[in-house]
Design a protein around this motif. Structure first.
Motif, PDB file in Angstrom:
ATOM      1  N   ILE A  29      -0.409  -0.942  13.546  1.00 19.11           N
ATOM      2  CA  ILE A  29      -1.651  -0.474  12.926  1.00 19.11           C
ATOM      3  C   ILE A  29      -2.074  -1.360  11.762  1.00 19.11           C
ATOM      4  N   TRP A  30      -1.119  -1.830  10.948  1.00 24.25           N
ATOM      5  CA  TRP A  30      -1.496  -2.650   9.794  1.00 24.25           C
ATOM      6  C   TRP A  30      -2.093  -3.987  10.247  1.00 24.25           C
ATOM      7  N   GLU A  31      -1.654  -4.504  11.393  1.00 26.60           N
ATOM      8  CA  GLU A  31      -2.250  -5.745  11.899  1.00 26.60           C
ATOM      9  C   GLU A  31      -3.651  -5.483  12.450  1.00 26.60           C
ATOM     10  N   ARG A  32      -3.853  -4.319  13.077  1.00 28.69           N
ATOM     11  CA  ARG A  32      -5.195  -3.975  13.580  1.00 28.69           C
ATOM     12  C   ARG A  32      -6.162  -3.777  12.423  1.00 28.69           C
ATOM     13  N   ILE A  33      -5.707  -3.134  11.341  1.00 34.66           N
ATOM     14  CA  ILE A  33      -6.565  -2.926  10.167  1.00 34.66           C
ATOM     15  C   ILE A  33      -6.917  -4.270   9.534  1.00 34.66           C
ATOM     16  N   ALA A  34      -5.924  -5.141   9.375  1.00 27.85           N
ATOM     17  CA  ALA A  34      -6.177  -6.456   8.773  1.00 27.85           C
ATOM     18  C   ALA A  34      -7.160  -7.268   9.623  1.00 27.85           C
ATOM     19  N   GLU A  84     -12.835  -9.253  10.150  1.00 33.69           N
ATOM     20  CA  GLU A  84     -14.074  -9.364  10.922  1.00 33.69           C
ATOM     21  C   GLU A  84     -15.276  -8.777  10.188  1.00 33.69           C
ATOM     22  N   THR A  85     -15.003  -8.005   9.127  1.00 39.18           N
ATOM     23  CA  THR A  85     -16.086  -7.354   8.397  1.00 39.18           C
ATOM     24  C   THR A  85     -16.809  -8.366   7.518  1.00 39.18           C
ATOM     25  N   PRO A  86     -18.142  -8.435   7.634  1.00 36.97           N
ATOM     26  CA  PRO A  86     -18.889  -9.388   6.806  1.00 36.97           C
ATOM     27  C   PRO A  86     -18.710  -9.083   5.310  1.00 36.97           C
TER      28      PRO A  86
END
Length: 110
Positions: A49-54, A59-61
């Motif tokens: 999960i921590w890798e998915r969040i990172a 990807e967030t502008p």
């Protein structure tokens, strides 16, 4: 695709290469086997999960990250439930972490 397989004398099961190929499983790939309600389910390992969040944060502008409140994590009870904000001296360390996270996400965003 479905295939009958047999457990050998030791209880081991070998999956046919055609079945693996049809599922997109490359030779030597790691798989996770799990017992679920009387059946064995085999799938690729999930990304932690921590890798998915990172990855999502990267990807967030930057302009969207700038819209987040600087004290968001430290004042989560205020933003989610409307509780009074906590005193600043109790959240200084948390604010430093948030600022570091924002810098990290800006640095990793192309």
């Amino acid at each position: 695709m479905s295939t009958m397989v047999k457990a050998d004398a030791t209880g081991a099961v070998t999956l046919p290469a055609e079945l693996c190929q049809a599922a997109g499983v490359a030779p030597g790939a790691d798989l996770v086997a799990e017992v679920q309600v009387g059946r064995i389910v085999i799938e690729r390992p999930r990304q932690p999960i921590w890798e998915r969040i990172a990855a999502r944060a990267a990807e967030t502008p930057p302009e969207e990250m700038d819209k987040l409140p600087a004290d968001g994590a430290a004042q989560i009870d205020h933003y989610l439930y409307g509780h009074p904000k906590r005193k600043a001296d109790r959240i200084m360390c948390e604010s430093l972490l948030i600022s570091h996270f924002r810098r990290f996400s800006h640095d990793t965003h192309p």
